[in-house]
Design an enzyme around this catalytic site. Structure first.
Site, PDB file in Angstrom:
ATOM      1  N   TRP A  14       0.490  -4.862   3.522  1.00 55.56           N
ATOM      2  CA  TRP A  14       0.390  -3.420   3.264  1.00 55.56           C
ATOM      3  C   TRP A  14       0.049  -3.164   1.795  1.00 55.56           C
ATOM      4  CZ3 TRP A  14       2.795   0.053   0.019  1.00 55.56           C
ATOM      5  CH2 TRP A  14       2.597   1.408   0.306  1.00 55.56           C
ATOM      6  N   HIS A  15       0.574  -4.057   0.926  1.00 50.71           N
ATOM      7  CA  HIS A  15       0.348  -3.854  -0.506  1.00 50.71           C
ATOM      8  C   HIS A  15      -1.080  -4.170  -0.925  1.00 50.71           C
ATOM      9  CE1 HIS A  15       4.732  -3.646  -0.635  1.00 50.71           C
ATOM     10  NE2 HIS A  15       4.568  -2.995  -1.756  1.00 50.71           N
ATOM     11  N   GLY A  16      -1.762  -4.982  -0.164  1.00 51.14           N
ATOM     12  CA  GLY A  16      -3.142  -5.290  -0.539  1.00 51.14           C
ATOM     13  C   GLY A  16      -3.727  -6.340   0.381  1.00 51.14           C
TER      14      GLY A  16
END
Lengths: 470, 397
Positions: A322-324
């Site tokens: 989700w963060h990258g």
């Protein structure tokens, strides 16, 4: 448009405040319309063509929620079909805009003839508004009434304070405030104060720590000493804390000004004595989102420890992604999954009984390692950086004692970071808030922080031309 | 006053002050009349963006708005000056606005880097270029001298406060490689660094707040260069120290590093010019246009700050000084702004002094220029940070 830019502070905000409060408070739908227009403009300002993506998300989630609510509770199958369709719709948006490039890059490693994928630009905030859209549909599925007026859904998903960097506001949190809320001078005061505190965290602490972290993470490994590498990790830890929590404070503060109560997103995560506790204090809106909408529906801890471990690993791999869209984020997520599993199985009990400073030391060490993984451009870099951190070769002949420069040069900022990463100030405020002198001091401090933040903001535009290099 | 009323009043006052700041700054910014030039940054400030559908849709309009407001914010220089003063005096930082504040000295901050191992190839390449230059100069009957001068932070590298990095290893390696390569190629060269190092105080030769040498350093460079030319058999008259007198300008000197500190430099210094006891009449043309016959561009008042631009008026693509003394040789000097202070002396020893800055001069390459003007002497001035670079004044074509 970022909150710490002059355009936001001196153009957007005065306009939105002015027009919003010009509308009589009894005309809430009109005030909502003002907020919605400004929110969509806010998004359009940064993402002209991708505005259609957020409009698509709004429309899609509005219809999915209506469709779910129109099915009777007993038609669980139909409701589930609609629910899964909405999940596919939202994840489809997320996959296409955020992960398609990453997917094809990795797929091509296994293909003899690489697939030519169109390079898709990542729309700002897509992870946040997609998750909010999903939260809306999930909460309606769980029994909350849907919004019949699409403008309210649009306002919920696109509300500018939390639109591009969170916190992820769940529908249940502000569902009632979309149609009925109280605004008052107390809330405006509290909101502005919180906004300014967030701005100060970003401009004075996060940006300064970012300077240190950036310069250390960019150093050649031949120059990097263990001391420097730990300093770099610590600076990055403070940067990401104050950047993110500062942004959340600004969002929460702006929400308050308009009468919305968003939940806290950070609760002094670096005072944790375990990683489990850390994740209860860090990016709370994301971890509770995953807990309530993924981990628990997967079975959580109700289906045996084996399944629980699989659930944790799955949820944390997703959290990382989700963060990258990069492998270091997956590794970062799995690293925390590993620590959480170990704490759940063995270490948690040990840490509870351990001497607290030791437990803090353990947590901070693991957190710093986590941030190194998070901030590294690739897996190879992670290996080099971590091996430097734990190297016994302390002396670096190329730039001996260089770490001292970062301590001496930024000594005030380091101290402020340490102080503000603990609840010391909060405790002081709570203890003395009834004291009129303290109240005045508090207000003066807020105004001073605003002025100093503007000072820093203006100086970022200082851009000497090349004559300094001849 | 009762407690509730006090709280309410105080709350409203705070809201009014914050709102006042948020509303007054943009209002004052739009009302104020500002010029388009930023003196301290030596650049034009952003203009208001032009509104059009395409500029809105591609985002350039909004980017322009951001830049415009950042550049034109009310009393921007005062904000920046206050920021600088706070960092210098309150927070006592050793690096402010990309300037190292050392003891009575301003230097440039350097990022630690390991020794670069491939200087040898770069040295050979640089020497090859200079050999081509030498061949061309000799083909027109002239002599070539390569003149190497260190940059201020390089010559004062031992003055970096601990633990700041001074790049000594790389600077020494670049210098050694360059002069060894040039010597192996049979090119006459003068490395000024040892001459400057003989001085008891190098800040008498180099500016404390600027990246150039002072006029005193330029004179030393001039005299060493001329002695070298005499050794090579040229018939020139060297201006001795007794032939002129230094005149210290009363104006505050705003060196490039001090300028970055927005006039808040804790280090003060003054520049010098000189007066010849027996004046040498000359004419001067800049870029082919006759200009005042002066080698110093002095400000209108004693209070106005002066910059290194005082020497020759700053960087000019082509300057030609004619002294109408045909018995003396003609010289062509090319290089960056270090040539400016040197030129103020050089013309005294030559019939015609031509100066080129290849970063600005694009009419023809240096080889073609030499072919056309056939100078007796060509002086290639390089500063040590670009000894091995093939850009700017290192482009030999």
């Amino acid at each position: 448009m970022v909150f710490s830019s002059p355009v936001f502070l001196f153009i957007f905000l005065p306009f939105v405040f002015g027009i919003y409060f010009l509308v009589p408070s009894k005309q809430l739908p009109l005030r909502n319309l003002v907020l919605l227009c400004f929110s969509l403009f806010f998004y359009f300002y940064g993402e002209q063509r991708a505005t259609v993506v957020i409009l698509m998300s709004i429309a899609g989630n509005y219809f999915f929620a209506l469709a779910i609510s129109e099915q009777k509770q007993e038609c669980s199958r139909k409701r589930q079909v609609v629910l899964w369709s909405s999940v596919l719709f939202n994840l489809g948006i997320l996959f296409y805009y955020k992960y398609a490039n990453f997917f094809f890059e990795n797929l091509n490693l296994f293909l003899s003839e690489p697939v030519e994928a169109a390079h898709i630009a990542l729309p700002i905030g897509v992870s946040f508004f997609t998750f909010q859209g999903m939260s809306y549909v999930f909460d309606v599925y769980r029994g909350l009434p849907p919004q019949r007026n699409i403008l309210n859904v649009a306002l919920y998903i696109s509300l500018f304070p939390q639109l591009v960097a969170g916190p992820i506001v769940r529908y249940e949190t502000i569902q009632s405030e979309l149609t009925s809320r109280q605004e008052s001078s107390e809330l405006v005061f509290a909101g502005l104060s919180r906004f300014v505190v967030g701005l100060g965290k970003k401009m004075l602490l996060a940006n300064t720590m970012g300077e240190i972290a950036d310069s250390i993470f960019q150093l050649d490994f031949a120059v990097l000493s263990p001391c420097l590498s730990w300093l770099g990790a610590a600076a990055y830890a403070f940067q990401i804390l104050f950047d993110f929590s500062g942004y959340s404070d600004m969002a929460i503060g702006l929400g308050l000004v308009f009468g919305f109560h968003f939940l806290d997103n950070f609760n002094y995560p670096y005072i944790s004595t375990s990683i489990t506790e850390f994740w209860r204090r860090w990016h709370i809106s994301l971890s509770t989102w995953f807990r309530d909408y993924v981990y628990i529906p997967l079975g959580g801890n109700r289906k045996g420890s084996g399944r629980q471990i699989v659930n944790i690993a799955f949820v944390w791999a997703l959290t990382g992604l989700w963060h990258g869209a990069a492998w270091n984020f997956v590794v970062w997520g799995l690293y925390f999954a590993f620590l959480l599993i170990v704490e759940k199985l063995v270490l948690g009990r040990v840490l509870e009984k351990a001497w607290r400073p030791l437990a803090h030391l353990y947590s901070l060490t693991m957190i710093l390692i986590g941030w190194v993984i998070f901030n590294s451009p690739n897996l190879e870099y992670i290996g080099h950086y971590l091996s430097t951190m734990f190297s016994l070769n302390i002396y670096n002949p190329i730039a001996p004692g260089y770490g001292w420069f970062y301590i001496q040069q930024y000594k005030i900022e380091w101290i402020l970071c340490f102080v503000f990463s603990t609840p010391l100030i909060k405790i002081a405020v709570q203890r003395y808030q009834k004291n009129p002198t303290f109240e005045v001091l508090h207000s003066l401090s807020v105004i001073a922080v605003l002025l100093v933040s503007i000072l820093y903001m203006v100086n970022t535009s200082f851009n000497p031309f090349i004559y300094f290099r001849f | 006053m009762n407690r509730r009323l006090f709280s309410k009043l105080h709350r409203w006052m705070t809201i009014v002050v914050i709102m006042g700041i948020l509303y007054s700054i943009p209002l004052l910014s739009f009302l104020q009349k500002t010029g388009s030039y930023s003196f301290y940054e030596n650049r034009m400030l952003a203009e208001a963006p032009v509104f059009s559908v395409s500029s809105v849709m591609d985002g350039s309009f909004f980017e322009g708005c951001e830049e415009y407001l950042s550049n034109r914010i009310y009393k921007r220089n005062r904000w920046m000056s206050a920021y600088t003063a706070a960092h210098l005096h309150l927070l006592k930082k050793s690096v402010v606005n990309d300037v190292v504040v050392a003891e009575n000295l301003l230097l440039t901050p350097l990022t630690p880097q390991p020794p670069f191992l491939s200087y040898g190839d770069l040295g050979v390449r640089a020497a090859d270029d200079l050999r081509r230059l030498k061949d061309k100069v000799e083909s027109v009957g002239g002599k070539l001298v390569v003149l190497g001068v260190p940059e201020q932070y390089s010559i004062l590298r031992d003055r970096y406060p601990f633990p700041l990095f001074n790049n000594d290893v790389n600077l020494t390696a670049i210098e050694t490689t360059f002069f060894n390569s040039v010597a192996q190629a049979g090119i006459e060269a003068v490395n000024m660094k040892p001459y400057y190092e003989r001085s008891s105080d190098r800040t008498l030769l180099y500016a404390k707040t600027d990246h150039h040498y002072r006029l005193e350093g330029a004179y030393l460079t001039y005299s060493v260069l001329c002695e070298k030319l005499v050794d090579l058999g040229l018939n020139i008259r060297i201006t001795k120290e007794e032939d002129f007198e230094y005149v210290e300008l009363p104006n505050p000197f705003l060196g490039s590093r001090a300028k970055k500190l927005i006039g808040r430099s804790p280090v003060e210094e003054h520049l010098s010019i000189y007066k010849l006891k027996d004046e040498i009449p000359f004419t001067r043309c800049d870029n082919g246009v006759p200009v005042d016959a002066s080698v110093f561009a002095l400000p209108n008042s004693d209070e106005a700050p002066v910059e290194y631009l005082v020497y020759m008026g700053g960087d000019v693509a082509e300057t030609v000084i004619q002294t109408s003394r045909p018995e003396l040789p003609d010289v062509l000097l090319f290089g960056n702004s270090f040539t400016n202070a040197l030129e103020t002396f050089l013309y005294t020893s030559f019939n015609e002094t031509r100066s080129l800055d290849l970063r600005l001069y694009h009419e023809m390459g240096i080889l073609e220029y030499i072919e056309e003007y056939r100078p007796d002497v060509v002086v290639c001035l390089r500063y040590d940070l670009e000894y091995l670079l093939q850009s700017g004044n290192g482009i030999i074509e």
